[in-house]
Design an enzyme around this catalytic site. Structure first.
Site, PDB file in Angstrom:
ATOM      1  N   GLY A   1      15.703 -51.463 -19.292  1.00 28.34           N
ATOM      2  CA  GLY A   1      14.810 -51.719 -18.162  1.00 28.34           C
ATOM      3  C   GLY A   1      14.171 -50.410 -17.727  1.00 28.34           C
ATOM      4  O   GLY A   1      13.888 -49.530 -18.552  1.00 28.34           O
TER       5      GLY A   1
ATOM      6  N   HIS B   1      24.532 -45.029 -11.295  1.00 29.34           N
ATOM      7  CA  HIS B   1      24.755 -45.379  -9.885  1.00 29.34           C
ATOM      8  C   HIS B   1      26.256 -45.611  -9.774  1.00 29.34           C
ATOM      9  O   HIS B   1      26.865 -46.204 -10.680  1.00 29.34           O
ATOM     10  CB  HIS B   1      23.943 -46.631  -9.556  1.00 29.34           C
TER      11      HIS B   1
ATOM     12  N   GLU C   1      24.807 -55.625 -10.971  1.00 34.35           N
ATOM     13  CA  GLU C   1      25.497 -56.899 -10.732  1.00 34.35           C
ATOM     14  C   GLU C   1      26.032 -57.508 -12.030  1.00 34.35           C
ATOM     15  O   GLU C   1      26.883 -58.400 -12.001  1.00 34.35           O
ATOM     16  CB  GLU C   1      24.566 -57.886 -10.007  1.00 34.35           C
TER      17      GLU C   1
HETATM   18  N1  LIG Z   1      20.210 -43.152  -9.454  1.00 32.04           N
HETATM   19  C1  LIG Z   1      19.249 -43.843  -8.875  1.00 32.04           C
HETATM   20  O1  LIG Z   1      18.584 -43.388  -7.922  1.00 32.04           O
HETATM   21  C2  LIG Z   1      18.927 -45.199  -9.390  1.00 32.04           C
HETATM   22  C3  LIG Z   1      17.723 -45.805  -9.020  1.00 32.04           C
HETATM   23  C4  LIG Z   1      17.433 -47.072  -9.519  1.00 32.04           C
HETATM   24  C5  LIG Z   1      18.364 -47.703 -10.343  1.00 32.04           C
HETATM   25  N2  LIG Z   1      19.530 -47.067 -10.678  1.00 32.04           N
HETATM   26  C6  LIG Z   1      20.534 -47.730 -11.527  1.00 32.04           C
HETATM   27  O2  LIG Z   1      20.025 -47.923 -12.842  1.00 32.04           O
HETATM   28  C7  LIG Z   1      20.647 -49.048 -13.432  1.00 32.04           C
HETATM   29  C8  LIG Z   1      19.581 -49.944 -14.021  1.00 32.04           C
HETATM   30  O3  LIG Z   1      18.588 -50.150 -13.060  1.00 32.04           O
HETATM   31  P1  LIG Z   1      17.077 -50.463 -13.509  1.00 32.04           P
HETATM   32  O4  LIG Z   1      16.240 -50.188 -12.318  1.00 32.04           O
HETATM   33  O5  LIG Z   1      16.766 -49.781 -14.779  1.00 32.04           O
HETATM   34  O6  LIG Z   1      17.184 -52.037 -13.753  1.00 32.04           O
HETATM   35  P2  LIG Z   1      16.173 -53.005 -14.536  1.00 32.04           P
HETATM   36  O7  LIG Z   1      14.863 -52.362 -14.750  1.00 32.04           O
HETATM   37  O8  LIG Z   1      16.237 -54.295 -13.795  1.00 32.04           O
HETATM   38  O9  LIG Z   1      16.856 -53.186 -15.982  1.00 32.04           O
HETATM   39  C9  LIG Z   1      18.040 -53.849 -16.085  1.00 32.04           C
HETATM   40  C10 LIG Z   1      18.462 -53.939 -17.534  1.00 32.04           C
HETATM   41  O10 LIG Z   1      19.740 -54.565 -17.484  1.00 32.04           O
HETATM   42  C11 LIG Z   1      19.775 -55.563 -18.475  1.00 32.04           C
HETATM   43  N3  LIG Z   1      20.670 -56.658 -18.078  1.00 32.04           N
HETATM   44  C12 LIG Z   1      20.641 -57.374 -16.942  1.00 32.04           C
HETATM   45  N4  LIG Z   1      21.618 -58.296 -16.960  1.00 32.04           N
HETATM   46  C13 LIG Z   1      22.259 -58.147 -18.146  1.00 32.04           C
HETATM   47  C14 LIG Z   1      23.349 -58.802 -18.764  1.00 32.04           C
HETATM   48  N5  LIG Z   1      23.986 -59.807 -18.150  1.00 32.04           N
HETATM   49  N6  LIG Z   1      23.736 -58.392 -19.991  1.00 32.04           N
HETATM   50  C15 LIG Z   1      23.105 -57.372 -20.615  1.00 32.04           C
HETATM   51  N7  LIG Z   1      22.063 -56.707 -20.087  1.00 32.04           N
HETATM   52  C16 LIG Z   1      21.652 -57.106 -18.854  1.00 32.04           C
HETATM   53  C17 LIG Z   1      18.351 -56.074 -18.546  1.00 32.04           C
HETATM   54  O11 LIG Z   1      18.268 -56.711 -19.779  1.00 32.04           O
HETATM   55  P3  LIG Z   1      16.951 -57.497 -20.309  1.00 32.04           P
HETATM   56  O12 LIG Z   1      16.028 -56.388 -20.710  1.00 32.04           O
HETATM   57  O13 LIG Z   1      17.506 -58.264 -21.450  1.00 32.04           O
HETATM   58  O14 LIG Z   1      16.457 -58.318 -19.168  1.00 32.04           O
HETATM   59  C18 LIG Z   1      17.550 -54.791 -18.412  1.00 32.04           C
HETATM   60  O15 LIG Z   1      17.360 -54.183 -19.678  1.00 32.04           O
HETATM   61  C19 LIG Z   1      21.493 -49.671 -12.325  1.00 32.04           C
HETATM   62  O16 LIG Z   1      22.811 -49.210 -12.453  1.00 32.04           O
HETATM   63  C20 LIG Z   1      20.864 -49.119 -11.067  1.00 32.04           C
HETATM   64  O17 LIG Z   1      21.713 -49.046  -9.942  1.00 32.04           O
HETATM   65  C21 LIG Z   1      19.822 -45.828 -10.229  1.00 32.04           C
END
Ligand SMILES: NC(=O)c1ccc[n+]([C@@H]2O[C@H](COP(=O)([O-])OP(=O)(O)OC[C@H]3O[C@@H](n4cnc5c(N)ncnc54)[C@H](OP(=O)(O)O)[C@@H]3O)[C@@H](O)[C@H]2O)c1
Length: 330
Positions: A26, A109, A85
């Site tokens: 993502g 995170h 989640e």
């Molecule tokens: N440090 C920070 O400031 C900060 C900021 C934002 C986010 N984060 C962290 O970054 C992480 C990802 O966030 P993001 O913003 O990149 O999220 P995102 O864009 O929504 O991407 C989520 C990814 O997770 C995959 N996923 C969701 N459910 C799944 C499942 N059941 N099995 C396998 N894969 C699954 C999705 O797969 P699909 O591609 O198949 O849909 C997608 O590739 C989280 O831990 C979040 O807390 C950190």
């Protein structure tokens, strides 16, 4: 706060030689993968769920895509970049039963570790490598020669080199170009959740919606109300990021500053503090995390909320404004 570390202070060797498995493609997953490769990581595989809509994008970017179970058996370090989640489900069903002994776990995170949604075995280094901001910005800033501010923490140090891995990973995604600081899983989790709930997302949206409705009720056009309560937020946020709150006040009109100072304490009154206390209590006692993961695991989280948002007058006003602006500029 400890002093910042920069790329020049960091040994990038762990990044170069480790087999890195990135779970999720993502916002963060894609940015991390591209930046780590550009920073010299030679062995990266992307792990996605069956039928993932992100497979084509990862393959088009030149990465090998494998299943979650395969990456668990292959990688020296797993970066769990999937939605928070889903971490418990991913860990329990795919990573834990297949993982290579001694494999490190990297989180961006602290949520899943702080709330014990996943409990890695003692042979794992468990580290936090958090680039503070949205995933897309990681890549955008990296391409400009920068990065997002990085925070590292170690939860388990099985190898004795967990800190080195965290720092190399953060430097690899560009944080070493701006500054990397130490934190704890608790601090990062509590601060991130509180900030996004009461300011960056929840607070901002509540203020934008309520103020928009108040202006429209006072007879202002929806377009003008939208511009003053939503559209202009970016300009003020940019000023605060670049110059701080005092610098923002210096950069705006004296009329705006005088009016803001008159009303600031009224807005930050007892009701605001009650809302803050409620949010903080649920973050600290873990009830927010439990509720969120249980809601996700029960299916269809926020589907109705998202559908309802699309019917709101404020959304129509924004869409109308944007369509006219972009048509005029084409
Ligand atoms: N440090 C920070 O400031 C900060 C900021 C934002 C986010 N984060 C962290 O970054 C992480 C990802 O966030 P993001 O913003 O990149 O999220 P995102 O864009 O929504 O991407 C989520 C990814 O997770 C995959 N996923 C969701 N459910 C799944 C499942 N059941 N099995 C396998 N894969 C699954 C999705 O797969 P699909 O591609 O198949 O849909 C997608 O590739 C989280 O831990 C979040 O807390 C950190």
């Amino acid at each position: 706060m400890t002093d910042a570390l920069y790329t020049a202070d960091i040994d990038m060797a762990p990044l170069k030689h480790w087999k890195l498995g990135l779970v999720g493609y993502g916002n963060h997953g894609r940015s991390h993968a591209l930046c780590l490769r550009d920073s010299g990581a030679e062995q990266i595989k992307i792990a996605l769920r069956e039928g993932s809509p992100s497979r084509a994008k990862a393959e088009a970017d030149g990465f090998e895509v494998v299943s979650l179970a395969e990456v668990a058996a292959w990688a020296d370090a797993i970066a769990l970049l999937a939605a928070d989640e889903a971490h418990r489900e991913i860990w329990t069903t795919a990573i834990a039963p297949n993982r290579k002994p001694g494999q490190a776990l990297i989180l961006c995170h602290g949520f899943s570790i702080h709330y014990r949604l996943i409990e890695p075995p003692a042979d794992a280094d468990v580290i936090l490598a958090a680039a503070k901001g949205p995933g897309g910005a990681v890549r955008q800033e990296f391409e400009k020669g920068g990065g997002l501010i990085g925070f590292w923490a170690v939860h388990q140090n099985a190898s004795g080199r967990a800190r080195d891995l965290a720092l190399a990973y953060l430097a690899g995604i560009g944080s070493g170009n701006v500054g990397i600081f130490e934190t704890t899983f608790r601090e990062e989790t509590v601060s991130d959740l509180f900030g996004e709930q009461v300011v960056l997302v929840g607070g901002l949206v509540a203020l934008a919606k309520a103020s928009y409705q108040r202006l429209v009720a006072a007879g202002v056009s929806e377009r003008m109300a939208y511009i003053d309560c939503v559209h202009e937020i970016k300009y003020l946020a940019d000023l605060m990021q670049a110059q701080g709150i005092a610098g923002m006040y210096e950069a705006i009109s004296d009329t705006a500053e005088f009016g803001a100072r008159l009303i600031e304490d009224d807005i930050a009154g007892p009701e605001l503090n009650a809302a803050f206390d409620k949010a903080m209590a649920a973050i600290e006692d873990g009830s927010f995390a439990r509720k969120w993961v249980e809601t996700y695991e029960a299916g269809n989280a926020m589907v109705e909320d998202r559908a309802r948002d699309k019917t709101l007058a404020i959304e129509a006003a924004g869409a109308d404004l944007r369509s006219r602006l972009y048509r005029a500029s084409k």
